[in-house]
Motif scaffolding. Structure first.
Motif: not given
Length: 239
Positions: A69-72, A78-84, A106-110, A162-173
Protein backbone atom coordinates in the motif's frame (compact mmCIF):
# COMPACT_ATOMS: atom_id res chain seq x y z
CA UNK A 1 12.58 0.51 -9.09
CA UNK A 2 12.26 -3.22 -8.61
CA UNK A 3 10.27 -4.82 -5.79
CA UNK A 4 13.24 -5.02 -3.45
CA UNK A 5 14.00 -1.32 -3.81
CA UNK A 6 10.37 -0.36 -3.27
CA UNK A 7 10.11 -2.47 -0.13
CA UNK A 8 13.41 -1.23 1.27
CA UNK A 9 12.26 2.36 0.88
CA UNK A 10 8.81 2.05 2.49
CA UNK A 11 10.21 0.04 5.43
CA UNK A 12 11.18 3.42 6.84
CA UNK A 13 7.53 4.09 7.72
CA UNK A 14 7.70 1.57 10.57
CA UNK A 15 7.67 -2.12 11.48
CA UNK A 16 4.29 -2.88 9.89
CA UNK A 17 5.67 -1.56 6.60
CA UNK A 18 8.65 -3.92 6.68
CA UNK A 19 8.48 -6.79 4.21
CA UNK A 20 11.91 -8.28 3.55
CA UNK A 21 13.47 -9.72 0.41
CA UNK A 22 14.43 -13.34 -0.15
CA UNK A 23 12.90 -16.73 0.53
CA UNK A 24 11.70 -17.74 3.98
CA UNK A 25 11.05 -20.88 5.98
CA UNK A 26 7.27 -21.30 5.54
CA UNK A 27 4.85 -20.56 2.68
CA UNK A 28 2.21 -17.86 2.98
CA UNK A 29 -0.69 -19.91 4.37
CA UNK A 30 1.23 -22.67 6.15
CA UNK A 31 -1.15 -24.40 8.60
CA UNK A 32 1.47 -24.97 11.31
CA UNK A 33 2.56 -21.34 11.19
CA UNK A 34 -1.04 -20.12 11.43
CA UNK A 35 -1.65 -22.37 14.42
CA UNK A 36 1.56 -21.12 16.04
CA UNK A 37 0.49 -17.49 15.65
CA UNK A 38 -2.99 -18.15 17.05
CA UNK A 39 -1.56 -19.98 20.07
CA UNK A 40 0.96 -17.22 20.71
CA UNK A 41 -1.77 -14.58 20.67
CA UNK A 42 -4.03 -16.66 22.89
CA UNK A 43 -1.25 -17.21 25.42
CA UNK A 44 -0.11 -13.59 25.43
CA UNK A 45 -3.60 -12.11 25.80
CA UNK A 46 -5.19 -14.93 27.80
CA UNK A 47 -8.20 -14.88 25.50
CA UNK A 48 -10.54 -17.36 23.83
CA UNK A 49 -9.35 -19.17 20.72
CA UNK A 50 -11.80 -17.38 18.43
CA UNK A 51 -10.61 -13.99 19.68
CA UNK A 52 -7.00 -15.06 19.24
CA UNK A 53 -7.69 -16.22 15.67
CA UNK A 54 -9.22 -12.86 14.78
CA UNK A 55 -6.35 -10.85 16.24
CA UNK A 56 -3.70 -13.17 14.81
CA UNK A 57 -5.15 -12.66 11.34
CA UNK A 58 -5.23 -8.91 11.85
CA UNK A 59 -1.49 -9.05 12.54
CA UNK A 60 -0.92 -11.08 9.37
CA UNK A 61 -2.93 -8.60 7.33
CA UNK A 62 -1.06 -5.59 8.69
CA UNK A 63 2.30 -7.20 7.91
CA UNK A 64 1.27 -8.05 4.36
CA UNK A 65 -0.86 -5.10 3.24
CA UNK A 66 0.99 -2.08 4.64
CA UNK A 67 4.17 -2.22 2.54
CA UNK A 68 2.56 -2.65 -0.91
CA UNK A 69 0.00 0.00 0.00
CA UNK A 70 2.73 2.48 0.94
CA UNK A 71 4.66 1.69 -2.24
CA UNK A 72 1.54 2.45 -4.28
CA UNK A 73 1.05 5.80 -2.55
CA UNK A 74 4.65 6.99 -2.47
CA UNK A 75 6.08 5.50 -5.66
CA UNK A 76 3.08 4.78 -7.88
CA UNK A 77 4.15 1.15 -8.24
CA UNK A 78 3.45 -2.07 -6.35
CA UNK A 79 5.61 -5.15 -5.68
CA UNK A 80 3.96 -8.08 -7.49
CA UNK A 81 3.27 -10.08 -4.35
CA UNK A 82 1.28 -13.30 -4.38
CA UNK A 83 0.83 -16.59 -2.53
CA UNK A 84 3.68 -18.13 -4.50
CA UNK A 85 6.18 -15.33 -3.83
CA UNK A 86 5.60 -14.49 -0.15
CA UNK A 87 7.17 -16.53 2.66
CA UNK A 88 7.51 -16.27 6.43
CA UNK A 89 10.72 -16.44 8.41
CA UNK A 90 11.34 -16.58 12.17
CA UNK A 91 12.03 -13.25 13.81
CA UNK A 92 14.35 -12.74 16.75
CA UNK A 93 11.42 -12.64 19.18
CA UNK A 94 10.15 -16.02 17.96
CA UNK A 95 7.38 -14.57 15.82
CA UNK A 96 7.13 -14.56 12.04
CA UNK A 97 8.00 -11.86 9.52
CA UNK A 98 7.16 -11.82 5.79
CA UNK A 99 9.64 -11.93 2.94
CA UNK A 100 9.26 -12.07 -0.83
CA UNK A 101 11.49 -13.71 -3.40
CA UNK A 102 9.79 -11.85 -6.24
CA UNK A 103 11.29 -8.83 -7.97
CA UNK A 104 8.55 -7.81 -10.42
CA UNK A 105 6.51 -4.61 -10.08
CA UNK A 106 2.96 -3.86 -11.24
CA UNK A 107 0.88 -0.70 -11.54
CA UNK A 108 -1.12 0.90 -8.74
CA UNK A 109 -4.39 -0.23 -10.32
CA UNK A 110 -3.37 -3.82 -9.50
CA UNK A 111 -3.14 -3.20 -5.75
CA UNK A 112 -6.78 -3.98 -4.78
CA UNK A 113 -6.81 -7.34 -6.57
CA UNK A 114 -3.29 -8.11 -5.35
CA UNK A 115 -4.23 -7.61 -1.69
CA UNK A 116 -7.45 -9.56 -2.11
CA UNK A 117 -5.54 -12.48 -3.60
CA UNK A 118 -2.74 -12.27 -1.05
CA UNK A 119 -4.97 -12.33 2.01
CA UNK A 120 -7.61 -14.82 0.83
CA UNK A 121 -5.41 -17.90 1.47
CA UNK A 122 -4.74 -16.71 5.02
CA UNK A 123 -8.44 -16.16 5.64
CA UNK A 124 -8.98 -19.77 4.60
CA UNK A 125 -6.07 -21.03 6.70
CA UNK A 126 -7.28 -19.26 9.85
CA UNK A 127 -10.85 -20.49 9.38
CA UNK A 128 -9.57 -24.03 8.88
CA UNK A 129 -8.12 -23.81 12.39
CA UNK A 130 -10.87 -21.88 14.21
CA UNK A 131 -14.54 -21.26 13.26
CA UNK A 132 -14.38 -17.48 12.95
CA UNK A 133 -16.63 -15.56 10.54
CA UNK A 134 -15.11 -14.83 7.13
CA UNK A 135 -16.68 -11.35 7.09
CA UNK A 136 -15.08 -10.56 10.43
CA UNK A 137 -11.64 -11.40 9.03
CA UNK A 138 -12.14 -9.26 5.93
CA UNK A 139 -13.23 -6.45 8.23
CA UNK A 140 -9.91 -6.88 10.02
CA UNK A 141 -8.10 -6.68 6.68
CA UNK A 142 -9.93 -3.49 5.75
CA UNK A 143 -9.09 -2.01 9.14
CA UNK A 144 -5.39 -2.62 8.54
CA UNK A 145 -5.54 -0.78 5.21
CA UNK A 146 -7.19 2.20 6.90
CA UNK A 147 -4.58 2.05 9.68
CA UNK A 148 -1.77 2.01 7.11
CA UNK A 149 -3.28 5.13 5.55
CA UNK A 150 -3.34 6.85 8.93
CA UNK A 151 0.24 5.93 9.82
CA UNK A 152 1.57 6.98 6.43
CA UNK A 153 -0.24 10.31 6.40
CA UNK A 154 0.99 11.21 9.89
CA UNK A 155 4.50 11.03 8.44
CA UNK A 156 3.66 12.39 4.98
CA UNK A 157 0.75 14.86 5.33
CA UNK A 158 1.31 16.10 1.79
CA UNK A 159 0.42 12.62 0.51
CA UNK A 160 -2.98 12.60 2.25
CA UNK A 161 -5.03 12.95 -0.92
CA UNK A 162 -3.18 10.21 -2.75
CA UNK A 163 -3.17 7.96 0.32
CA UNK A 164 -6.95 8.31 0.67
CA UNK A 165 -7.51 7.63 -3.04
CA UNK A 166 -5.44 4.43 -3.02
CA UNK A 167 -7.00 3.14 0.21
CA UNK A 168 -10.50 3.92 -1.03
CA UNK A 169 -9.89 1.86 -4.17
CA UNK A 170 -8.85 -1.12 -2.05
CA UNK A 171 -11.80 -0.79 0.32
CA UNK A 172 -14.25 -0.77 -2.58
CA UNK A 173 -12.81 -3.92 -4.18
CA UNK A 174 -13.77 -7.57 -3.98
CA UNK A 175 -14.01 -9.00 -0.48
CA UNK A 176 -13.03 -5.67 1.07
CA UNK A 177 -16.21 -4.08 -0.26
CA UNK A 178 -18.94 -3.59 2.29
CA UNK A 179 -16.69 -4.02 5.32
CA UNK A 180 -17.07 -0.41 6.42
CA UNK A 181 -17.88 3.18 5.61
CA UNK A 182 -15.89 6.37 5.17
CA UNK A 183 -16.80 9.15 7.59
CA UNK A 184 -15.58 12.74 7.99
CA UNK A 185 -11.98 12.68 9.27
CA UNK A 186 -11.11 12.54 12.97
CA UNK A 187 -7.62 13.50 14.07
CA UNK A 188 -5.07 12.18 13.14
CA UNK A 189 -6.88 11.07 9.95
CA UNK A 190 -7.09 13.35 6.94
CA UNK A 191 -9.70 13.23 4.12
CA UNK A 192 -11.77 10.49 5.82
CA UNK A 193 -11.93 8.13 8.78
CA UNK A 194 -12.87 4.47 8.34
CA UNK A 195 -15.59 2.86 10.47
CA UNK A 196 -15.93 -0.89 10.07
CA UNK A 197 -19.15 -2.92 10.04
CA UNK A 198 -17.83 -5.78 12.15
CA UNK A 199 -15.82 -6.18 15.34
CA UNK A 200 -12.39 -7.78 15.75
CA UNK A 201 -13.42 -9.05 19.22
CA UNK A 202 -10.62 -7.27 21.07
CA UNK A 203 -13.17 -6.15 23.65
CA UNK A 204 -13.31 -9.82 24.78
CA UNK A 205 -9.64 -9.77 25.77
CA UNK A 206 -9.21 -9.35 29.55
CA UNK A 207 -8.59 -5.63 29.97
CA UNK A 208 -9.32 -5.00 26.28
CA UNK A 209 -11.71 -2.49 24.79
CA UNK A 210 -13.09 -1.12 21.53
CA UNK A 211 -10.86 -0.07 18.66
CA UNK A 212 -11.19 3.43 17.20
CA UNK A 213 -12.98 2.12 14.10
CA UNK A 214 -15.24 -0.43 15.84
CA UNK A 215 -18.87 -0.84 14.79
CA UNK A 216 -19.80 -1.06 18.48
CA UNK A 217 -18.81 2.55 19.13
CA UNK A 218 -21.69 5.08 19.22
CA UNK A 219 -22.22 6.65 15.79
CA UNK A 220 -21.28 10.32 15.27
CA UNK A 221 -23.99 12.57 16.71
CA UNK A 222 -24.06 15.03 13.85
CA UNK A 223 -22.56 15.84 10.49
CA UNK A 224 -22.60 14.12 7.11
CA UNK A 225 -21.98 10.42 6.83
CA UNK A 226 -18.79 10.92 4.85
CA UNK A 227 -17.59 11.07 1.30
CA UNK A 228 -18.42 7.49 0.47
CA UNK A 229 -19.94 4.36 1.93
CA UNK A 230 -19.15 0.76 1.13
CA UNK A 231 -21.67 -0.99 -1.08
CA UNK A 232 -22.64 -4.08 0.85
CA UNK A 233 -23.82 -4.02 4.46
CA UNK A 234 -22.68 -6.42 7.15
CA UNK A 235 -23.83 -6.75 10.75
CA UNK A 236 -21.94 -7.85 13.83
CA UNK A 237 -20.29 -11.27 13.74
CA UNK A 238 -22.11 -14.16 15.39
CA UNK A 239 -21.53 -14.09 19.17
Amino acid sequence: MDARSLLADVAGFGPFFTLGSGSGERPLADAELVRDRIERVRGALRCAERVAASLAFQGFAAQLASAPYAAAVVHGAVPALGPATVWWTRAGDGGWTPRTNGTAVVGVDELPALLDGLLAPLVGAVRAQVPVAERLLWGNAASTVAAAKRLLVVQRPAAAGRAAEVAEAVLAHGRFAGTGELLPPRDPDLVWTFRRRSCCLYYRVPGGGLCDDCVRLPPPRSGPQGAATARQGSGLPDP
